[in-house]
Design a protein around this motif. Structure first.
Motif, short mmCIF file in Angstrom:
data_model
loop_
_atom_site.label_atom_id
_atom_site.label_comp_id
_atom_site.label_asym_id
_atom_site.label_seq_id
_atom_site.Cartn_x
_atom_site.Cartn_y
_atom_site.Cartn_z
N LEU A 157 0.86 -1.18 0.00
CA LEU A 157 0.00 0.00 0.00
C LEU A 157 0.89 1.23 0.00
CD1 LEU A 157 -2.91 1.25 0.36
CD2 LEU A 157 -2.42 1.27 2.81
N ILE A 158 0.58 2.20 -0.84
CA ILE A 158 1.31 3.46 -0.89
C ILE A 158 0.39 4.57 -0.41
CG2 ILE A 158 2.50 5.14 -2.36
CD1 ILE A 158 3.13 2.78 -4.25
N VAL A 159 0.81 5.30 0.62
CA VAL A 159 0.06 6.45 1.11
C VAL A 159 0.72 7.70 0.54
CG1 VAL A 159 -0.69 7.77 3.13
CG2 VAL A 159 -0.70 5.26 3.19
N LEU A 160 0.05 8.34 -0.37
CA LEU A 160 0.55 9.58 -0.97
C LEU A 160 0.11 10.72 -0.07
CD1 LEU A 160 2.01 10.96 -3.30
CD2 LEU A 160 -0.13 10.93 -4.59
N ASN A 161 1.03 11.16 0.77
CA ASN A 161 0.72 12.12 1.84
C ASN A 161 0.98 13.56 1.39
OD1 ASN A 161 -0.09 12.76 4.47
ND2 ASN A 161 2.00 12.72 5.25
N LYS A 162 0.43 14.50 2.13
CA LYS A 162 0.61 15.95 1.88
C LYS A 162 0.09 16.36 0.51
CE LYS A 162 4.74 15.86 4.82
NZ LYS A 162 6.14 16.32 5.01
N THR A 163 -1.01 15.76 0.10
CA THR A 163 -1.57 16.05 -1.22
C THR A 163 -2.15 17.45 -1.30
OG1 THR A 163 -3.66 15.00 -0.55
CG2 THR A 163 -2.06 13.64 -1.72
N ASP A 164 -2.36 18.11 -0.16
CA ASP A 164 -2.86 19.48 -0.18
C ASP A 164 -1.80 20.46 -0.65
OD1 ASP A 164 -1.48 18.80 2.19
OD2 ASP A 164 -2.33 20.52 3.25
N VAL A 166 0.09 20.08 -3.43
CA VAL A 166 0.33 20.02 -4.87
C VAL A 166 -0.99 20.28 -5.60
CG1 VAL A 166 2.29 18.44 -4.66
CG2 VAL A 166 -0.02 17.52 -4.93
N ASP A 167 -0.90 20.78 -6.83
CA ASP A 167 -2.12 21.07 -7.58
C ASP A 167 -2.66 19.78 -8.22
OD1 ASP A 167 -0.83 20.58 -10.14
OD2 ASP A 167 0.06 22.57 -9.96
N PRO A 168 -3.91 19.80 -8.69
CA PRO A 168 -4.53 18.57 -9.23
C PRO A 168 -3.75 17.93 -10.37
CG PRO A 168 -6.21 20.23 -8.80
CD PRO A 168 -4.88 20.90 -8.60
N ALA A 169 -3.19 18.75 -11.27
CA ALA A 169 -2.44 18.17 -12.39
C ALA A 169 -1.20 17.43 -11.91
CB ALA A 169 -2.05 19.28 -13.38
N ARG A 170 -0.50 18.03 -10.95
CA ARG A 170 0.69 17.39 -10.40
C ARG A 170 0.31 16.12 -9.66
NH1 ARG A 170 5.27 15.25 -10.77
NH2 ARG A 170 6.52 15.20 -8.86
N LEU A 171 -0.81 16.15 -8.94
CA LEU A 171 -1.26 14.98 -8.19
C LEU A 171 -1.56 13.82 -9.14
CD1 LEU A 171 -1.95 13.88 -5.41
CD2 LEU A 171 -4.25 14.81 -5.68
N ALA A 172 -2.22 14.11 -10.25
CA ALA A 172 -2.52 13.05 -11.22
C ALA A 172 -1.24 12.46 -11.79
CB ALA A 172 -3.40 13.60 -12.33
N ALA A 173 -0.26 13.33 -12.07
CA ALA A 173 1.02 12.84 -12.59
C ALA A 173 1.74 11.97 -11.57
CB ALA A 173 1.90 14.03 -13.00
N LEU A 174 1.67 12.36 -10.28
CA LEU A 174 2.29 11.57 -9.22
C LEU A 174 1.66 10.20 -9.12
CD1 LEU A 174 2.81 14.16 -6.35
CD2 LEU A 174 4.59 12.77 -7.42
N ARG A 175 0.35 10.15 -9.17
CA ARG A 175 -0.34 8.86 -9.08
C ARG A 175 0.11 7.95 -10.23
NH1 ARG A 175 -4.77 8.06 -5.55
NH2 ARG A 175 -5.16 6.20 -6.81
N GLY A 176 0.24 8.51 -11.41
CA GLY A 176 0.68 7.71 -12.54
C GLY A 176 2.09 7.19 -12.36
N ALA A 177 2.97 8.07 -11.87
CA ALA A 177 4.36 7.66 -11.66
C ALA A 177 4.46 6.58 -10.59
CB ALA A 177 5.20 8.87 -11.26
N LEU A 178 3.68 6.73 -9.53
CA LEU A 178 3.71 5.72 -8.46
C LEU A 178 3.17 4.40 -8.95
CD1 LEU A 178 2.51 7.87 -5.42
CD2 LEU A 178 4.82 7.06 -5.88
#
Length: 397
Positions: A157-164, A166-178
């Protein structure tokens, strides 16, 4: 969520990993507050001996925590020494429901998993590797510590923390990279859930039980409600734990065919983190129901006699992030026995027996299924971590 009892009496041990500043301790403190009656023990680096149940109330000293201040746990101890710490926390008098190992920021989490799977303590079971990632600092962390890719590849399980931050576009890119990194080594990737201040629903990690312990006229959770309702930024986060996880229930009055169920388990989809419940294999083993415990790629079955008053049902709960509930229940429904012509025999259970920690049948026991002692009923060490993927996930590098 379906009211399925815990799949076994063993205590799950969760490895909580992540590089310095990712938010591991914040997440652990959240679990302690939000456990609501669940008794949590911990093995942590640089952490005082604190009574876990009262930690957030009075900080009373106690023995529910093992403190290690002498460096990374994976370097400081071997499997036998870790067993000593686990024995302290897993003893019946401690009455713990779950144990969390908070690794230091520079630990090698796969080494901790290896030690857990090599443990000789039959009161504990592996509960998953959780990797905490700082969304705002991921690129910088990856540059300083390229080994994070290796850690993500073996996480359950990966907990992507401190998502507040980063902006939505960056968050989507991070999810894809992870997702790409986590799935690169072992096929289906780990579930990824988002959080702010480490706030994820404890149901992802363990089954909460009601608390009967009270302080005066107030339960511990009553004392914590006000504090838990406000985030560090002064905003109310109580109503949205930023988990984006789903829970799917499955019940079948018909037995499941062992081979078709294993086909389903062998191809668990990305994002499916936990499976728990009880399975009826019908004629393959009419004496026993099989409790199942799966977390990430880890799988165990626990045969136990059917309770005299229990209805013979298969009852499962599946928990994950981004999962397709109807597709999962459809695949499970396809594993049902369709009639006498489809009834499983004893040999069809052999694949299941490979994931039983200890064979339930004594040598020469007359009721043992034919050939039960001719198969590998138990995979030792990390080979039990999904035999078909064990060496890819935890083998030689």
């Amino acid at each position: 969520m379906s009211p399925v009892p815990p799949p076994s009496k063993q205590i799950p041990v969760i490895v909580l990993a992540g590089f310095l500043g990712s938010g591991k301790t914040t997440l652990l403190n959240h679990l302690l507050r939000a456990g609501r009656g669940t008794r949590i023990g911990a093995i942590v680096n640089d952490f005082g001996s604190i009574e876990i149940d009262a930690m957030t109330v009075a900080g009373q000293l106690g023995d529910s925590t093992v403190s290690l201040g002498n460096g990374c746990l994976c370097c400081a101890v071997d499997a036998s020494e870790l067993d000593v710490f686990l024995e302290k926390l897993a003893r019946p008098a401690a009455r713990l429901d779950v144990i969390v190992i908070e690794a230091s920021g520079l630990a090698e989490p796969q080494e901790l998993v290896r030690m857990l799977l090599a443990s000789e303590n039959d009161r504990i079971v592996y509960g998953g590797l959780v990797e905490v990632v700082d969304a705002a600092e991921f690129d910088a962390t990856r540059e300083r510590h390229p080994e994070i890719d290796r850690h993500l590849a073996v996480a359950d399980l990966i907990v992507l923390n401190k998502t507040d931050r980063v902006d939505p576009a960056r968050l989507a890119a991070l999810r894809g990279a992870l997702a790409d990194t986590a799935g690169a080594r072992a096929g289906a990737g780990a579930a990824v859930v988002e959080s702010v201040y480490g706030r994820v629903d404890p149901e992802l990690f363990f089954d909460r039980r009601p608390s009967a312990e009270r302080v005066g006229q107030l339960a511990f959770e009553d004392l914590l409600d006000d504090e838990e309702g406000s985030g560090e930024d002064g905003h109310d986060h109580a109503g949205h734990l930023h988990t984006a996880y789903e829970s799917v229930g499955f019940t079948a009055p018909e037995p499941l065919h062992p081979r078709r169920l294993l086909d389903f388990l062998d191809s668990r989809p990305e994002g499916l983190y936990r499976i728990k419940g009880f399975i009826d294999f019908g004629a393959a083993d009419p004496r026993n129901r099989y409790a199942v415990h799966a977390v990430g790629r880890f799988l165990r079955f626990y045969p136990e006699p059917w309770p005299g008053d229990a209805e013979r049902l298969t009852q499962l709960v599946l928990i994950g992030s981004g999962i397709d509930g109807p597709a999962l229940t459809g695949r499970l429904a396809a594993a049902r026995v369709t009639g006498p012509q489809d009834a499983p025999d004893e040999r069809s259970l052999w694949g299941v027996l490979r994931y039983v920690p200890e064979t339930p049948y004594g040598p020469g026991e007359p009721d043992a299924p034919a050939g039960a002692h001719e198969t590998d009923e138990t995979y030792e060490g990390y080979e039990a971590y999904e035999g078909y993927e064990a060496r890819a996930a935890y083998g030689e590098r």
